[in-house]
Design a protein around this motif. Sequence first.
Motif, mmCIF file in Angstrom:
data_model
loop_
_atom_site.group_PDB
_atom_site.id
_atom_site.type_symbol
_atom_site.label_atom_id
_atom_site.label_comp_id
_atom_site.label_asym_id
_atom_site.label_seq_id
_atom_site.Cartn_x
_atom_site.Cartn_y
_atom_site.Cartn_z
ATOM 1 N N PRO A 51 0.854 -1.198 0.000
ATOM 2 C CA PRO A 51 0.000 0.000 0.000
ATOM 3 C C PRO A 51 0.882 1.238 0.000
ATOM 4 C CG PRO A 51 0.034 -0.999 2.172
ATOM 5 C CD PRO A 51 0.742 -1.956 1.250
ATOM 6 N N ARG A 68 -3.072 10.962 0.579
ATOM 7 C CA ARG A 68 -4.030 9.933 0.189
ATOM 8 C C ARG A 68 -3.371 8.564 0.258
ATOM 9 N NH1 ARG A 68 -8.651 11.430 -2.424
ATOM 10 N NH2 ARG A 68 -9.212 9.338 -1.714
ATOM 11 N N GLY A 70 -3.290 4.774 -1.448
ATOM 12 C CA GLY A 70 -3.654 4.146 -2.710
ATOM 13 C C GLY A 70 -2.687 3.047 -3.099
ATOM 14 N N THR A 71 -2.622 2.809 -4.416
ATOM 15 C CA THR A 71 -1.839 1.697 -4.958
ATOM 16 C C THR A 71 -1.051 2.159 -6.176
ATOM 17 O OG1 THR A 71 -3.580 0.163 -4.277
ATOM 18 C CG2 THR A 71 -1.970 -0.653 -5.878
ATOM 19 N N THR A 73 0.164 1.324 -9.692
ATOM 20 C CA THR A 73 -0.314 0.386 -10.706
ATOM 21 C C THR A 73 0.699 0.147 -11.824
ATOM 22 O OG1 THR A 73 -1.431 2.201 -11.887
ATOM 23 C CG2 THR A 73 -2.712 0.966 -10.254
ATOM 24 N N TYR A 86 -0.869 5.431 -10.672
ATOM 25 C CA TYR A 86 -1.412 5.022 -9.382
ATOM 26 C C TYR A 86 -2.901 5.329 -9.317
ATOM 27 C CZ TYR A 86 -0.694 10.029 -8.784
ATOM 28 O OH TYR A 86 -0.704 11.391 -8.972
ATOM 29 N N PHE A 88 -5.984 6.158 -6.083
ATOM 30 C CA PHE A 88 -6.276 6.337 -4.674
ATOM 31 C C PHE A 88 -7.385 5.373 -4.242
ATOM 32 C CE2 PHE A 88 -5.061 11.047 -5.304
ATOM 33 C CZ PHE A 88 -3.719 10.753 -5.109
ATOM 34 N N ASP A 89 -7.360 5.014 -2.956
ATOM 35 C CA ASP A 89 -8.414 4.193 -2.371
ATOM 36 C C ASP A 89 -9.532 5.121 -1.912
ATOM 37 O OD1 ASP A 89 -10.056 2.595 -0.763
ATOM 38 O OD2 ASP A 89 -8.396 1.342 -0.104
ATOM 39 N N SER A 90 -10.670 5.072 -2.587
ATOM 40 C CA SER A 90 -11.782 5.988 -2.288
ATOM 41 C C SER A 90 -12.430 5.695 -0.936
ATOM 42 C CB SER A 90 -12.840 5.910 -3.387
ATOM 43 O OG SER A 90 -13.341 4.584 -3.510
ATOM 44 N N ASP A 91 -12.160 4.522 -0.352
ATOM 45 C CA ASP A 91 -12.753 4.173 0.938
ATOM 46 C C ASP A 91 -11.976 4.748 2.117
ATOM 47 O OD1 ASP A 91 -14.850 2.698 -0.157
ATOM 48 O OD2 ASP A 91 -13.639 0.871 -0.276
ATOM 49 N N ILE A 92 -10.765 5.265 1.853
ATOM 50 C CA ILE A 92 -9.951 5.827 2.931
ATOM 51 C C ILE A 92 -9.906 7.336 2.753
ATOM 52 C CG2 ILE A 92 -7.675 5.867 4.033
ATOM 53 C CD1 ILE A 92 -7.232 3.050 3.007
#
Length: 288
Positions: A51, A68, A70-71, A73, A86, A88-92
């Motif tokens: 992560p 932010r 994210g990952t 890619t 990359y 971003f993780d929208s849940d965080i």
Amino acid sequence: MFNLLVTSGIGWSSSRGTMSSSRTLEFTEEYLEIQFAPNGVLDLRAVMELPTVFAWENSWDGNQPSARVGTLTRIQLIGHEYQLEYMFDSDIPPIPNSILFSTAADDLHIDTKKANFPESSRNHWSIKDVDLFKILLKHRIGQCSKPKVFTFTDEPINDNLAAVMMPFDAAFTPVYKALQTAIGEVDMTCQRADDIWENDHVVQDVALLLCKAAVVVCDLSGRNANVFYEMGIAHTLGREVILIAQSATDIPFDVAAIRHIRYLPNGEGLAKLSADLKRRLETLKARK
């Protein structure tokens, strides 16, 4: 483990960015450099599995965007720059620098105290050997929605508090004393829900204790439904949970893969339980 990417300017405003190869693995422990860059060559596949925190340098006016999670890619080395793609993780939710580089910095192993170039003020790519998501939960970042039956506290976690969840039965009094001994020997405070009375409902006192405790010991002996319920809350909160039981049949299928301490409810067995718990607590404290 996680990647920490710090930049300035427009930085991570889109789905693409760059990082100088000369700034890669700065502020990274030597053993991690060896692991992720054997022979000095960055293992792109390995770092993409981690992560990533995308952060902006602290600006003079404090108006930098929030970091932010994210990952990565895609990564390409072109010349002396890594070209990054990359998401971003929208849940965080975004993480303000006041938390990332101040409140949570020590837990995340981020060096903000270096005189000339603290991590919060330098473009770089580092790798940290800590559980990112556990630390985010500790600091109430990305925490799950509020429960309806009880409420959680905003108080910080007490690193020296261990909560014990076990049946309220006189037969377990010697067990609790053995646990208290182990917890006291590592300079931690031990509490059960019946040690406190702050609310009208016991479940609320349980929830508050689980919120404040760094470690939760759950005795699953007898398959007590209350203890199972409390164990689930502790796991959801991301606490260090230590399971103990008198028999393998006390461990439900869903958590059977989690290591636990088995004990016998006699003098010798309780002495061994206390010693085993003390060793586990010492291991957890050494990680801090």
